[in-house]
Design a protein around this motif. Structure first.
Motif, PDB file in Angstrom:
ATOM      1  N   ASP A  97       0.800  -1.235   0.000  1.00 15.12           N
ATOM      2  CA  ASP A  97       0.000   0.000   0.000  1.00 15.12           C
ATOM      3  C   ASP A  97       0.832   1.284   0.000  1.00 15.12           C
ATOM      4  N   CYS A  98       2.068   1.223  -0.445  1.00 14.73           N
ATOM      5  CA  CYS A  98       2.898   2.435  -0.536  1.00 14.73           C
ATOM      6  C   CYS A  98       2.593   3.197  -1.829  1.00 14.73           C
ATOM      7  N   THR A  99       2.898   4.486  -1.803  1.00 13.44           N
ATOM      8  CA  THR A  99       2.705   5.333  -2.979  1.00 13.44           C
ATOM      9  C   THR A  99       3.984   6.129  -3.239  1.00 13.44           C
ATOM     10  N   LEU A 100       4.456   6.069  -4.481  1.00 10.29           N
ATOM     11  CA  LEU A 100       5.638   6.831  -4.893  1.00 10.29           C
ATOM     12  C   LEU A 100       5.252   7.764  -6.030  1.00 10.29           C
ATOM     13  N   TYR A 101       5.788   8.964  -6.002  1.00  5.40           N
ATOM     14  CA  TYR A 101       5.544   9.910  -7.082  1.00  5.40           C
ATOM     15  C   TYR A 101       6.804  10.056  -7.936  1.00  5.40           C
ATOM     16  N   GLN A 102       6.733  10.909  -8.956  1.00  2.00           N
ATOM     17  CA  GLN A 102       7.818  11.014  -9.926  1.00  2.00           C
ATOM     18  C   GLN A 102       9.102  11.550  -9.281  1.00  2.00           C
ATOM     19  N   GLY A 103      10.231  11.092  -9.824  1.00  2.00           N
ATOM     20  CA  GLY A 103      11.524  11.606  -9.391  1.00  2.00           C
ATOM     21  C   GLY A 103      12.005  11.084  -8.056  1.00  2.00           C
ATOM     22  N   VAL A 104      11.339  10.104  -7.499  1.00  2.00           N
ATOM     23  CA  VAL A 104      11.759   9.549  -6.212  1.00  2.00           C
ATOM     24  C   VAL A 104      12.998   8.675  -6.402  1.00  2.00           C
ATOM     25  N   THR A 105      13.938   8.791  -5.468  1.00  2.00           N
ATOM     26  CA  THR A 105      15.102   7.908  -5.457  1.00  2.00           C
ATOM     27  C   THR A 105      15.134   7.138  -4.151  1.00  2.00           C
ATOM     28  N   LEU A 106      15.094   5.834  -4.249  1.00  2.00           N
ATOM     29  CA  LEU A 106      15.320   4.957  -3.103  1.00  2.00           C
ATOM     30  C   LEU A 106      16.697   4.359  -3.315  1.00  2.00           C
ATOM     31  N   GLY A 107      17.702   5.103  -2.879  1.00  2.00           N
ATOM     32  CA  GLY A 107      19.078   4.813  -3.267  1.00  2.00           C
ATOM     33  C   GLY A 107      19.903   4.190  -2.163  1.00  2.00           C
ATOM     34  N   GLY A 108      21.111   3.793  -2.537  1.00  2.00           N
ATOM     35  CA  GLY A 108      21.988   3.092  -1.610  1.00  2.00           C
ATOM     36  C   GLY A 108      23.263   3.830  -1.326  1.00  2.00           C
ATOM     37  N   LEU A 109      23.943   3.368  -0.286  1.00  2.00           N
ATOM     38  CA  LEU A 109      25.263   3.866   0.084  1.00  2.00           C
ATOM     39  C   LEU A 109      26.293   2.787  -0.222  1.00  2.00           C
ATOM     40  N   GLY A 110      27.441   3.211  -0.756  1.00  2.00           N
ATOM     41  CA  GLY A 110      28.474   2.251  -1.112  1.00  2.00           C
ATOM     42  C   GLY A 110      29.017   1.520   0.095  1.00  2.00           C
ATOM     43  N   LEU A 111      29.163   2.248   1.218  1.00  2.00           N
ATOM     44  CA  LEU A 111      29.673   1.647   2.443  1.00  2.00           C
ATOM     45  C   LEU A 111      28.499   1.490   3.390  1.00  2.00           C
ATOM     46  N   ALA A 112      27.853   0.351   3.350  1.00  2.00           N
ATOM     47  CA  ALA A 112      26.625   0.139   4.132  1.00  2.00           C
ATOM     48  C   ALA A 112      26.957  -0.180   5.581  1.00  2.00           C
ATOM     49  N   SER A 113      26.120   0.349   6.493  1.00  2.00           N
ATOM     50  CA  SER A 113      26.286   0.027   7.901  1.00  2.00           C
ATOM     51  C   SER A 113      25.680  -1.333   8.235  1.00  2.00           C
ATOM     52  N   LYS A 114      24.779  -1.809   7.374  1.00  2.00           N
ATOM     53  CA  LYS A 114      24.176  -3.122   7.570  1.00  2.00           C
ATOM     54  C   LYS A 114      24.678  -4.052   6.475  1.00  2.00           C
ATOM     55  N   PRO A 115      25.346  -5.146   6.835  1.00  2.00           N
ATOM     56  CA  PRO A 115      25.919  -6.043   5.822  1.00  2.00           C
ATOM     57  C   PRO A 115      24.876  -6.510   4.823  1.00  2.00           C
ATOM     58  N   GLY A 116      25.205  -6.377   3.527  1.00  2.00           N
ATOM     59  CA  GLY A 116      24.333  -6.852   2.477  1.00  2.00           C
ATOM     60  C   GLY A 116      23.106  -6.007   2.242  1.00  2.00           C
ATOM     61  N   LYS A 117      23.020  -4.865   2.896  1.00  2.00           N
ATOM     62  CA  LYS A 117      21.836  -4.019   2.764  1.00  2.00           C
ATOM     63  C   LYS A 117      22.289  -2.587   2.529  1.00  2.00           C
ATOM     64  N   ARG A 118      22.016  -2.059   1.328  1.00  2.00           N
ATOM     65  CA  ARG A 118      22.465  -0.708   0.991  1.00  2.00           C
ATOM     66  C   ARG A 118      21.316   0.265   0.739  1.00  2.00           C
ATOM     67  N   HIS A 119      20.104  -0.241   0.666  1.00  2.00           N
ATOM     68  CA  HIS A 119      18.967   0.585   0.273  1.00  2.00           C
ATOM     69  C   HIS A 119      17.893   0.586   1.358  1.00  2.00           C
ATOM     70  N   PRO A 120      16.961   1.532   1.292  1.00  2.00           N
ATOM     71  CA  PRO A 120      15.982   1.689   2.369  1.00  2.00           C
ATOM     72  C   PRO A 120      14.884   0.627   2.378  1.00  2.00           C
ATOM     73  N   THR A 121      14.215   0.562   3.520  1.00  2.00           N
ATOM     74  CA  THR A 121      13.036  -0.284   3.696  1.00  2.00           C
ATOM     75  C   THR A 121      11.854   0.611   4.045  1.00  2.00           C
ATOM     76  N   LEU A 122      10.780   0.504   3.261  1.00  2.00           N
ATOM     77  CA  LEU A 122       9.574   1.291   3.489  1.00  2.00           C
ATOM     78  C   LEU A 122       8.504   0.405   4.100  1.00  2.00           C
ATOM     79  N   GLY A 123       7.954   0.841   5.230  1.00  2.00           N
ATOM     80  CA  GLY A 123       6.882   0.095   5.853  1.00  2.00           C
ATOM     81  C   GLY A 123       5.575   0.249   5.085  1.00  2.00           C
ATOM     82  N   GLN A 124       4.531  -0.360   5.565  1.00  2.00           N
ATOM     83  CA  GLN A 124       3.243  -0.318   4.883  1.00  2.00           C
ATOM     84  C   GLN A 124       2.674   1.099   4.878  1.00  2.00           C
ATOM     85  N   GLY A 125       2.065   1.453   3.740  1.00  2.00           N
ATOM     86  CA  GLY A 125       1.346   2.715   3.655  1.00  2.00           C
ATOM     87  C   GLY A 125       2.189   3.962   3.603  1.00  2.00           C
TER      88      GLY A 125
END
Length: 251
Positions: A97-125
């Motif tokens: 049930d998430c909504t994204l509009y134009q030009g949104v970036t769900l981007g990553g960091l090269g040096l991640a603080s969480k192993p194997g995870k560089r991009h965000p997590t969006l909860g419901q809604g």
């Protein structure tokens, strides 16, 4: 898959008053096309057909202007409105049930603080406004809203509303304020001086006053030392200040 397609069709009518017919959505809505192709690409990706998955994703990008990495996990009833220029990274997780509009970036960091995870997590809604940038392995709580052009690099609690961006060039007064804030342990640039918020303005006013007071005290101590007065004890005395509390109330 047919159930997912039906849900993706229904959600367009639920969230876009401009949608008129199913045929119009199927033929003219790039967000619907991008999500449909992502179902195929993600299925290939999870079956270790990595090159073919990337090819399907690339075709989707060419057709829609929406770049979704096939490794991204996207929940049900997600709606991408307009979508041109939207980028969704490999380790992104988007809840139902998430909504994204134009030009949104769900981007990553090269040096991640969480192993194997560089991009965000969006909860419901979660709603992410046009041009917003959500960067790094952070978590956006359920029902949170990210305002247009906002830049988010820290976790967001459920139901929060995030606005404004982070980047700004500082002048001499700003640098002095920042240096004092760092001495006190306060994250002054978690907030911006051009925000129309009386609390923010009051805090910056106090920091400015502290900088001026420190300059005056330093001048007095130098004069006393020139007169032969030992001021070592006064210089060693630290300010009694709780930076943790101030950081908490403005974050």
């Amino acid at each position: 898959m047919l159930d997912r397609l039906r849900e993706n069709l229904r959600v367009v009518f639920d969230r876009d008053p401009a949608a008129r017919t199913v045929w119009e959505v199927v033929t003219c809505y790039p967000g619907f096309h991008a999500l449909t192709l992502h179902i195929v690409a993600h299925g290939l990706w999870t079956r270790d057909c990595k090159w073919l998955a990337r090819l399907v994703s690339h075709v989707g990008r060419f057709l829609t202007g929406i770049e979704v990495h096939p490794g991204a996990t996207i929940g049900r009833r997600v709606f991408i409105d307009h979508g041109m220029g939207t980028v969704i990274g490999e380790h992104t997780v988007i809840g139902d049930d998430c909504t994204l509009y134009q030009g949104v970036t769900l981007g990553g960091l090269g040096l991640a603080s969480k192993p194997g995870k560089r991009h965000p997590t969006l909860g419901q809604g979660v709603v992410v406004g046009a041009g917003a940038k959500v960067i790094g392995p952070i978590e956006i709580g359920e029902g949170a809203k990210i305002g247009p052009n906002a830049v988010v690099i820290k976790d967001v609690p459920a139901g929060a509303v995030m606005v404004a961006n982070l980047a700004r060039q500082v002048d001499k007064r700003d640098r002095e304020r920042e240096e004092k804030a760092e001495q006190l342990g306060f994250s002054a640039y978690g907030i911006s001086s051009d925000m129309n918020d009386p609390v923010v303005k009051a805090i910056h006013g106090l920091l400015d006053h502290t900088v001026i007071t420190d300059q005056k005290v330093e001048a007095i101590l130098k004069k006393l030392e020139q007169l032969g007065v030992d001021c070592a004890e006064e210089r060693a005395a630290g300010d009694r200040f709780d930076p943790g509390y101030l950081n908490k109330i403005v974050d």
